[in-house]
Scaffold this motif. Structure first.
Motif, PDB file in Angstrom:
ATOM      1  N   THR A 239      47.432  85.761 102.855  1.00  7.56           N
ATOM      2  CA  THR A 239      48.656  86.270 102.843  1.00  7.56           C
ATOM      3  C   THR A 239      49.035  87.592 103.788  1.00  7.56           C
ATOM      4  OG1 THR A 239      47.934  87.835 101.293  1.00  7.56           O
ATOM      5  CG2 THR A 239      48.876  85.606 100.280  1.00  7.56           C
ATOM      6  N   GLY A 240      47.968  87.406 104.887  1.00  5.95           N
ATOM      7  CA  GLY A 240      48.268  88.742 105.954  1.00  5.95           C
ATOM      8  C   GLY A 240      49.559  88.612 106.520  1.00  5.95           C
ATOM      9  N   LEU A 241      50.066  87.476 106.730  1.00  5.99           N
ATOM     10  CA  LEU A 241      51.474  87.539 107.484  1.00  5.99           C
ATOM     11  C   LEU A 241      52.650  87.954 106.491  1.00  5.99           C
ATOM     12  CD1 LEU A 241      52.743  86.580 110.119  1.00  5.99           C
ATOM     13  CD2 LEU A 241      53.095  84.426 109.344  1.00  5.99           C
ATOM     14  N   ALA A 242      52.581  87.488 105.421  1.00 10.54           N
ATOM     15  CA  ALA A 242      53.502  87.934 104.387  1.00 10.54           C
ATOM     16  C   ALA A 242      53.523  89.395 104.231  1.00 10.54           C
ATOM     17  CB  ALA A 242      53.439  87.321 102.935  1.00 10.54           C
ATOM     18  N   GLU A 243      52.458  89.965 104.134  1.00 15.00           N
ATOM     19  CA  GLU A 243      52.235  91.530 103.991  1.00 15.00           C
ATOM     20  C   GLU A 243      52.950  92.161 105.152  1.00 15.00           C
ATOM     21  OE1 GLU A 243      48.410  90.740 101.536  1.00 15.00           O
ATOM     22  OE2 GLU A 243      50.667  90.357 100.798  1.00 15.00           O
ATOM     23  N   ARG A 244      52.649  91.599 106.258  1.00 17.45           N
ATOM     24  CA  ARG A 244      53.376  92.166 107.641  1.00 17.45           C
ATOM     25  C   ARG A 244      54.793  92.335 107.409  1.00 17.45           C
ATOM     26  NH1 ARG A 244      51.785  89.137 112.603  1.00 17.45           N
ATOM     27  NH2 ARG A 244      53.265  90.511 113.466  1.00 17.45           N
ATOM     28  N   GLU A 326      61.688  86.178 112.786  1.00 22.26           N
ATOM     29  CA  GLU A 326      61.496  86.343 114.122  1.00 22.26           C
ATOM     30  C   GLU A 326      60.967  87.599 114.979  1.00 22.26           C
ATOM     31  OE1 GLU A 326      65.489  84.939 115.910  1.00 22.26           O
ATOM     32  OE2 GLU A 326      64.650  82.729 115.731  1.00 22.26           O
ATOM     33  N   PRO A 327      61.147  88.786 114.372  1.00 22.11           N
ATOM     34  CA  PRO A 327      60.483  89.724 114.985  1.00 22.11           C
ATOM     35  C   PRO A 327      58.933  89.595 114.601  1.00 22.11           C
ATOM     36  CG  PRO A 327      62.169  90.742 113.433  1.00 22.11           C
ATOM     37  CD  PRO A 327      61.971  89.186 113.247  1.00 22.11           C
ATOM     38  N   LEU A 328      58.470  88.833 113.769  1.00 20.50           N
ATOM     39  CA  LEU A 328      56.943  88.591 113.594  1.00 20.50           C
ATOM     40  C   LEU A 328      56.226  87.498 114.510  1.00 20.50           C
ATOM     41  CD1 LEU A 328      56.847  88.724 109.692  1.00 20.50           C
ATOM     42  CD2 LEU A 328      56.176  90.369 111.185  1.00 20.50           C
ATOM     43  N   GLY A 329      57.407  86.948 115.257  1.00 16.86           N
ATOM     44  CA  GLY A 329      57.113  85.585 116.230  1.00 16.86           C
ATOM     45  C   GLY A 329      57.236  84.591 115.601  1.00 16.86           C
ATOM     46  N   ILE A 330      57.888  84.453 114.490  1.00 18.50           N
ATOM     47  CA  ILE A 330      57.855  83.048 113.871  1.00 18.50           C
ATOM     48  C   ILE A 330      59.273  82.320 114.203  1.00 18.50           C
ATOM     49  CG2 ILE A 330      57.721  81.799 111.614  1.00 18.50           C
ATOM     50  CD1 ILE A 330      55.599  83.703 112.008  1.00 18.50           C
ATOM     51  N   ARG A 331      59.218  80.892 114.632  1.00 20.78           N
ATOM     52  CA  ARG A 331      60.202  80.098 115.204  1.00 20.78           C
ATOM     53  C   ARG A 331      60.990  79.681 113.840  1.00 20.78           C
ATOM     54  NH1 ARG A 331      64.539  79.154 118.013  1.00 20.78           N
ATOM     55  NH2 ARG A 331      64.603  76.971 118.582  1.00 20.78           N
TER      56      ARG A 331
END
Ligand code: ADP
Ligand code: MG
Length: 674
Positions: A239-244, A326-331
């Motif tokens: 869940t690292g990405l969600a935590e970001r 998008e700020p997390l680099g997700i398209r």
């Protein structure tokens, strides 16, 4: 034999797949032909069985052609008549003086003295016995007479399998009769039986049938749930990405959001697909939880799809997801029906090769030409607006195994519905609004005061606030709907020079609509005139006044959702419900509910009471079979008993459970709503 000849077509006409299923075609009322009533004892308006001997039968031609039959009651010698306005020559031939008849119908004072019109009659002798049971009257369809249904059902009752499916102590424990007893009693009650409790379905025999129906529903739901747990879904553990995202959000989650996020995380980490409904009142912050869930999928190398029922709602979600992801680099890509040609091909290609980790859109997302590289999570907003097939179709997009399913709704499902139709659904509730929400003052105003309302709007916007002006939904006609909004826009533009007034409705092209919404959001418009396209999901915190025209035409849940568009900023918010006179008592009551409550649960309960469960189930779209006999509210005790019994029966006697389901669901259809 005439009987066996009759029943297959009766069965087919009534829509049953098996002859035995006809035993569950139950009467709507009964006629008492078990005793004769004397003419002088007849009560007006109450049909009864009388006897008479024909003294004369003649055809009259005025005022219209008819057969007038005169009779005398044998014991008293009193005379009466019956008239047939339609008759066959064979009937005329049969109705000869001297013939003894039993007639069932209502006797009224008429032109020719006491008379019956089109009674049911048959010839008898002094020896003909009276029936010993009441005569059932069945629901029927065009072209099928009561006589044929009665014959077919009594034939089936002689041979059908009526064996008990419940384990021995259960019916007793629940105070219910056995199945066979109940069925026979309902088709042929005894003369002493309480007709009103039978007809109002309160009789123990009825309660047994309703219990069995609810039990079949509960069994079917449990079997589905069991199946689901045996299915495979991607295990989404990291869940690292969600935590970001959590770290970057401009606000902390409310404790309710956090609890629900944890519940979803736990589900996503399982090997079987999640099947969860996220319920939260308008503005409770469901989108943000959905975004976190999507990031869990993406962070584990998979994709997420987010689907909303209308383009404008989907677009709101799309914008929010882009802002956060998008700020997390997700398209994040957009896919809706309105997207055509190259743009659509490009979006589909990105979804197919996995460049787009998240796709947001309408039902276009689950069309055949859209293939995901690795869909692990399907999120469906406002799930009740989709039919079952649509909701399930998105799941079919999983590669190899099933994606997890997260459904969201601002319309709380009442407890009884949750226990029945949605029993195979885990429910998470966000029962807390983000801090700082201002209560919305709601006023109900007659449209005679429209000029005052417009004046108020002017002052309000002069102070820097923004407002919505919502036009009625005209169900029958999208065109009228549009007309109303266009007219209202033109009027307001004329009445409020100097204010910037935009117009949004369902017929605008997607980019035009987006441009208007964006302008309103950016504060470039003071007033947004809109049809109910803004109902859900539109988020403009600076908009704090809402006027709803013809509020009396709208559903409670819809009004609540609309009103939820204001009260999101720092300002005191106001909602004015305009109605046109005259207002019916029901409409007045409904508007009062909205005025006095801001609690989605209270409002939903009222809505259920007024409109029935179909709205909640999306049944209109899905055609999901509803319960035929049980009434979830009135029979709540039976529902609870059935839920417990289903668990017990599956554990102790799966064969009996199977037989029970076969009896109730001979077509293999089921009661699933979600
Ligand atoms: P809904 O549940 O109706 O879909 P949204 O997700 O649209 O609600 O949220 C409504 C508004 O509340 C949005 O502007 C969102 O950014 C904001 N919001 C969500 N969660 C919080 C929170 N924990 N604190 C403050 N604002 C929040
Ligand atoms: Mg929402």
């Amino acid at each position: 034999m005439a009987r066996t000849e009759a029943s297959p077509s009766v069965q087919a006409k009534l829509g049953y797949r098996s002859a035995d299923a006809l035993v569950l075609h139950l009467p709507i009322r009964y006629e008492d032909e078990t005793r004769l009533t004397r003419l002088r004892d007849l009560a007006p308006g109450r049909p009864a069985l009388v006897e008479g001997i024909i003294s004369r039968a003649e055809i009259l031609y005025r005022p219209r052609r008819q057969l007038l039959v005169t009779l005398t009651e044998p014991e008293t010698g009193e005379g009466f008549h019956f008239r047939l306005l339609n008759f066959y020559p064979s009937q005329q031939a049969q109705l000869k003086p001297g013939l003894r008849l039993r007639l069932y119908g209502e006797v009224r004072p008429g032109f020719f003295g006491a008379e019956m019109i089109h009674p049911r009659w048959r010839s008898v002798t002094t020896e003909t016995p009276l029936p010993t049971a009441l005569t059932p009257v069945y629901p029927t369809v065009a072209g099928l007479t009561q006589g044929r249904i009665q014959k077919a059902i009594s034939a089936v009752l002689a041979t059908a399998d009526l064996t008990e499916t419940l384990p021995a102590p259960l019916p007793d424990r629940l105070g219910l009769p056995g199945f066979e007893t109940a069925i026979r009693r309902l088709h042929a009650p005894m003369p002493g039986d309480d007709l009103s409790s039978l007809e109002q379905r309160r009789h123990p025999a009825w309660r047994r049938i309703k219990f069995d129906e609810l039990l079949a529903q509960q069994l079917s739901l449990r079997l589905h749930a069991g199946q689901r747990r045996r299915q495979r879904a991607p295990v989404l553990a990291g869940t690292g990405l969600a935590e970001r995202l959590l770290d970057r959000l401009p606000f902390p989650l409310t404790s309710a959001q956090n609890r629900v996020y944890q519940e979803i995380r736990t589900d996503l980490g399982q090997t079987h697909p999640m099947h969860r409904l996220l319920q939260g009142d308008v503005g409770s912050g469901k989108t943000c939880v959905a975004a976190l869930a999507a990031l869990v999928a993406v962070g584990n190398g998979h994709q997420a799809a987010v689907m909303a029922p209308t383009e404008i709602l989907a677009e709101q979600l799309y914008l929010k997801f882009r802002e956060w992801l998008e700020p997390l680099g997700i398209r994040v890509v957009w896919l809706a029906a309105a997207l055509k040609g190259k743009a659509k091909r490009e979006a589909a290609a990105e979804i197919a090769d996995g460049d787009a980790a998240v796709a947001v859109g309408t039902h276009a997302l689950f069309q055949d030409d859209v293939a995901f590289k690795s869909l692990a999570l399907a999120i469906v907003d406002e799930q009740h607006r989709f039919g079952v097939e649509q909701r399930l179709a998105l799941r079919e997009k999983g590669a190899g195994n099933l994606p997890h399913l997260l459904m969201m709704s601002a319309t709380p499902i009442p407890r009884t519905l949750a226990m029945s139709y949605f029993a195979d659904l885990d429910v998470s509730v966000i029962d807390e609004l983000p801090p700082g929400r201002k209560p919305i003052a709601t006023k109900v105003v007659g449209d005679g005061k429209r000029a005052e309302v417009v004046a108020r709007l002017r002052d309000y916007c002069a102070g820097g606030a923004q407002a919505y002006w919502v036009c009625p939904l005209v169900e029958e006609s999208e065109k009228l709907d549009l007309r109303a909004a266009i007219d209202a826009h033109a009027e307001l533009v004329a009445e409020l020079p100097g204010l910037r007034i935009g117009l949004a409705h369902g017929r605008l092209k997607a980019d035009e609509k987006a441009a208007v919404m964006a302008a309103f959001k950016a504060g470039e418009l003071d007033i947004l005139v809109a049809t109910t396209v803004i109902e859900v999901g539109v988020d403009v915190p600076n908009a704090s006044l809402m006027v709803i025209e013809h509020a009396e035409r709208m559903g409670l849940a819809q009004l609540h959702q609309l009103r939820g568009r204001v009260g999101r900023g720092g300002r005191e918010s106001i909602c004015l419900l305009l109605y046109s006179e005259p207002l019916s008592e029901t409409a007045r009551r409904r508007l009062r509910v909205i005025r006095d409550s801001q609690d989605g649960f209270v409002i939903a309960r009222e809505d259920l009471a007024m409109r029935g469960p179909g709205e909640f189930l999306g049944a209109r779209q899905s055609g999901a079979p509803l319960l035929r006999f049980a009434d979830l509210e009135a029979d709540q005790d039976l529902l609870e008993a059935a839920r417990d019994a289903a668990a017990e029966l599956l554990r102790t006697d799966p064969d009996a459970a199977r037989r029970h389901l076969d009896r109730w669901l001979p077509r293999g259809d089921d009661f699933m709503a979600a």
